[in-house]
Write an enzyme that holds these catalytic residues in place. Structure first.
Site, short mmCIF file in Angstrom:
data_model
loop_
_atom_site.label_atom_id
_atom_site.label_comp_id
_atom_site.label_asym_id
_atom_site.label_seq_id
_atom_site.Cartn_x
_atom_site.Cartn_y
_atom_site.Cartn_z
N LYS A 14 41.42 49.72 42.24
CA LYS A 14 40.67 48.98 41.22
C LYS A 14 39.30 49.64 41.05
CE LYS A 14 38.59 44.35 40.67
NZ LYS A 14 38.55 42.97 41.22
N ASP B 173 41.69 41.21 46.52
CA ASP B 173 40.93 42.34 45.99
C ASP B 173 39.81 42.66 46.97
OD1 ASP B 173 42.58 41.87 43.81
OD2 ASP B 173 40.99 42.09 42.32
N LYS C 241 43.97 48.94 38.50
CA LYS C 241 43.29 47.82 37.84
C LYS C 241 41.94 48.27 37.30
CE LYS C 241 41.44 43.15 38.64
NZ LYS C 241 41.41 41.98 39.55
#
Length: 212
Positions: A151, A89, A180
């Site tokens: 995300k 991430d 996400k």
């Protein structure tokens, strides 16, 4: 897909101890979460304890500000993978995006994707700091660079996931890319609203409460 498999069971607090991380790992095994998301220094520990399960090891790169150099982020990614990370991430350089330095942002994501050696890459765009136009650009660049997910948030800035941002992100990247939602999701109802708006993964530190 069962609800637990939407969840990246997350502990990124700087004061988290080895005992805390081991508890997170055991909870992830018990509830069969998609992954545990931990800071890079805990990746080896997570890998050793999860290698015989289908719970993935997720870590963060350029976290939480996204303001480190591209070279630093690439190095972090390579080390994380050597240590056993399955998912990365990464935080975009928000300042570069807001400055209109589009090529910088796109190239950086591309380099992280290349360094990840086919591991899953999620691009944290920090929605709370962006205009709607910037959110669209960040999502578009992430898709063009070959990332797997966009995300919403680090959880360390001024705000977290909002349903309207998830909807915009989903509309921007289309149906074949992951989205996400992370930051501020504390109830099953909030989680379900995110999923209804297009989220395919949920980052939360209270994963157990979400599935109980």
């Amino acid at each position: 897909m069962k609800l637990s498999k939407y969840i990246d069971h997350t502990l990124l607090k700087p004061q988290a101890t080895e005992k805390d991380i081991l508890k997170l790992i055991e909870e992830a095994k018990t509830y069969d979460f998609a992954s545990v998301c931990v800071n890079p220094s805990w990746v080896k520990l997570a890998y050793e304890n999860l290698k015989d399960t289908d719970v993935k090891v997720c870590t963060v790169v350029g976290f939480p500000l996204g303001a480190t150099s591209t070279a630093s982020k690439v190095y972090e990614t390579k080390v994380a993978i050597e240590d056993g990370a399955d998912e990365i991430d990464m935080v975009i350089s928000v300042g570069q995006l807001k400055s209109g330095n589009d090529e910088y942002v796109k190239e950086e994501i591309k380099k992280i994707v290349e360094a990840s050696k086919n591991r899953l890459v999620k691009v944290i765009i920090e929605t709370c700091l962006l205009t709607e136009e910037e959110k669209v650009k960040a999502c578009t660049f992430s898709k063009e660079a070959g990332a797997d997910y966009v995300k919403t948030s680090t959880g360390f800035s001024t705000g977290g996931a909002k349903p309207e941002d998830i909807k915009l992100m989903r509309e921007t990247v289309g149906k074949n890319m992951g989205v996400k939602a992370s930051g501020g999701i504390h109830t099953r109802e909030e989680m379900e609203v995110m999923i209804e708006n297009g989220a395919t993964r949920i980052g939360a530190s209270c994963g157990v409460e979400l599935v109980k």
